[in-house]
Design an enzyme around this catalytic site. Structure first.
Site, PDB file in Angstrom:
ATOM      1  N   CYS A   1      20.633 -46.720  37.229  1.00  0.00           N
ATOM      2  CA  CYS A   1      21.167 -46.111  38.451  1.00  0.00           C
ATOM      3  C   CYS A   1      22.693 -46.041  38.473  1.00  0.00           C
ATOM      4  O   CYS A   1      23.266 -45.331  39.297  1.00  0.00           O
ATOM      5  CB  CYS A   1      20.674 -46.873  39.672  1.00  0.00           C
ATOM      6  SG  CYS A   1      18.879 -46.804  39.881  1.00  0.00           S
TER       7      CYS A   1
ATOM      8  N   HIS B   1      25.507 -45.837  45.593  1.00  0.00           N
ATOM      9  CA  HIS B   1      24.212 -45.408  45.055  1.00  0.00           C
ATOM     10  C   HIS B   1      23.171 -45.486  46.171  1.00  0.00           C
ATOM     11  O   HIS B   1      23.123 -46.460  46.924  1.00  0.00           O
ATOM     12  CB  HIS B   1      23.824 -46.310  43.881  1.00  0.00           C
ATOM     13  CG  HIS B   1      22.380 -46.198  43.489  1.00  0.00           C
ATOM     14  ND1 HIS B   1      21.774 -44.989  43.227  1.00  0.00           N
ATOM     15  CD2 HIS B   1      21.419 -47.144  43.326  1.00  0.00           C
ATOM     16  CE1 HIS B   1      20.508 -45.193  42.910  1.00  0.00           C
ATOM     17  NE2 HIS B   1      20.271 -46.495  42.965  1.00  0.00           N
TER      18      HIS B   1
ATOM     19  N   ASN C   1      15.557 -42.550  46.347  1.00  0.00           N
ATOM     20  CA  ASN C   1      16.383 -43.062  45.256  1.00  0.00           C
ATOM     21  C   ASN C   1      16.203 -42.148  44.044  1.00  0.00           C
ATOM     22  O   ASN C   1      15.136 -42.113  43.438  1.00  0.00           O
ATOM     23  CB  ASN C   1      15.962 -44.492  44.918  1.00  0.00           C
ATOM     24  CG  ASN C   1      16.770 -45.110  43.790  1.00  0.00           C
ATOM     25  OD1 ASN C   1      17.543 -44.435  43.121  1.00  0.00           O
ATOM     26  ND2 ASN C   1      16.579 -46.398  43.565  1.00  0.00           N
TER      27      ASN C   1
END
Length: 328
Positions: free
Chosen positions: A114, A255, A285
């Site tokens: 990520c 993020h 996500n």
């Protein structure tokens, strides 16, 4: 001396939407449970039988068109992804081929989970600062649903599919562009966040398939704790190193993993909520793609000279923060 500035940004999300109501018919969950814990209402899913490169091709094609960039002029393409089409060849090579960028361009994938965008964009800026390349594309392409276990109610509400791409070019104005970045990695995080099978350590077999080891595995509490602490400390590091106060920051882009994590980091930094950019409610996500996707969807709010801080955390554990000054 040169710096690297973002001269273009584009993104792509699939048309199909999987909302919490529909998800509740697939697994034992409901809208209130998901919204309360992670803040997600819906996510985009790529239903076609294609890989992450499909998303990346869409984002890069849009980027080239919007910036008026000739594919033959691109020197390098970096593709951060946790969902490559194949173990080899690289997803970067597939995107480049379909976008007609093979005349002089080189490309490769980055695996930083990520944190892929902040790691990839900083690496790209280094090539430009060194004078090696003049046009570099960073495209984060993530078909996260390809590794999502829809029998696991704890993880399947989290993930969506998307791609985000930026074009970086040199500037002699050292006060704009990607100014600084701080990155860390801790391999002891493997046990808490891992794709268990399919690699050389545990090749695919009937046993691994039966054990459902070809999906993302996450220990939520451990990941939450590390994500908050590590995104917080790395952001503080980059702010301190560049003499930035809360008031100096125009936009904070974390993020998009979990709304609770975003809120915890933002509040502990003392950054006004109006400066914290969030799109997780409708995107979920999207791993490495989440930051460029969020930037692209908010670019109409940016003005030249805005100070932006990015931070991300992912498997590895891998995390970091980046400071850039908007140049468009």
């Amino acid at each position: 001396m040169l710096n690297a500035k973002i001269t273009g940004i584009a993104s792509y999300v699939p048309d199909d939407i999987l909302d919490n109501e529909e998800l509740s018919h697939i697994v034992d969950t409901n809208d209130e449970w998901i919204t309360t814990r992670v803040g997600i209402k819906e996510r985009r899913v790529l239903k076609e039988n294609v890989g992450s490169s499909f998303l990346g091709i869409k984002a890069v094609s849009k980027l080239l068109a919007e910036t008026g960039t000739n594919p033959d002029d691109v020197d390098l393409l970096i593709c951060p992804t946790s969902n490559p089409d194949y173990r080899f060849p690289s997803t970067a090579s597939i995107i480049m081929h379909h976008c007609g960028m093979e005349k002089k361009c080189y490309g490769y994938d980055i695996q930083a989970a990520c944190a892929g965008f902040v790691v990839g964009s900083y690496a790209a800026s280094a090539y430009i600062k060194a004078g090696l390349y003049k046009k570099v594309i960073v495209v984060c392409a993530e078909k996260m649903t390809s590794m999502t276990d829809y029998q696991d109610r704890a993880t399947c509400p989290l993930f969506g599919d998307a791609a985000g791409a930026i074009l970086l070019e040199p500037t002699e104005d050292l006060s704009e562009g990607i100014i600084d970045g701080i990155y860390h990695i801790d391999g002891s995080g493997l046990e808490h966040l891992v794709y268990k099978a399919g690699g050389s350590a545990r090749p695919a077999s009937h046993e691994t398939v039966d054990a459902r080891e070809h999906f993302v595995y996450q220990e939520g509490r451990a990941v939450y704790r590390h994500a908050v602490i590590d995104m917080l400390t790395s952001t503080r590091e980059v702010m301190k190193r560049n003499n930035l106060t809360n008031e100096d920051i125009d936009w904070f882009v974390p993020h998009q993993a979990n709304l609770r994590i975003i809120e915890a980091v933002g509040s502990r930094l003392g950054i006004d909520e109006s400066k914290v950019l969030v799109n997780i409610q409708h995107r979920g996500n999207t791993s490495a793609a989440s930051i460029p996707l969020c930037l692209d969807e908010n670019k109409h709010r940016f003005k030249k000279g805005d100070k932006i801080v990015l931070t991300a955390f992912g498997a590895g554990f891998t995390w970091g923060a980046e400071y850039l000054v908007w140049a468009i």
